[in-house]
Design a protein around this motif. Structure first.
Motif: not given
Ligand code: CO
Length: 134
Positions: A112-117, A127-131
């Motif tokens: 359920x974490x907020x993420x964005x690529x 490819x970098x994911x932010x969380x």
């Protein structure tokens, strides 16, 4: 805003058990949990170590970005995820600096974490994911 740590390194696989044969059974890491993330159309398995994790990702449909990546390139390293203290502020800062984003607003990832690529076209091909922690 700031980057706090590397949260995980993700490996895309077509066979979770086959990947666990190396990471868990041969190398000796613990697989702490596995879950299906509907939003990401994938099953993910986590093997934590030293404050970060190896994340195994297996697509559950043919249409997701990760499924297309697997079909095109085969199994392998997929993305690096960094934890940030404020994902909205980070996305705004990247956007202001002309960085190409895959997700302009956060989506929901494992747990359920907020993420964005962030698009690899702006990151030297990674490819970098932010969380952001809940
Ligand atoms: Co990830």
């Amino acid at each position: 805003m700031s980057v706090k740590r590397i949260d995980h390194i993700a490996v895309v696989v077509d066979d979770i058990e086959g990947a666990l044969n190396f990471w868990r059974d041969a190398l000796g890491m613990d697989m702490t949990h596995m879950e299906e993330v509907a939003e990401q159309q994938s099953i993910v398995a986590f093997l934590p170590t030293g404050g970060s994790e190896i994340e195994l990702v297996k697509p559950t449909t043919d249409s997701s970005g990760v499924a297309k990546y697997l079909a095109k390139r085969g199994p392998g390293m997929h993305h690096i995820c960094v934890e940030v203290d404020d994902i909205h502020a980070t996305l705004a800062q990247l956007k202001a600096k002309g960085i190409k984003l895959i997700n302009e607003t956060p989506t929901i990832g494992a747990g359920g974490k907020q993420i964005a690529f962030v698009h690899p076209g702006s990151t030297s091909g990674v490819l970098v994911e932010l969380y952001q922690a809940a």
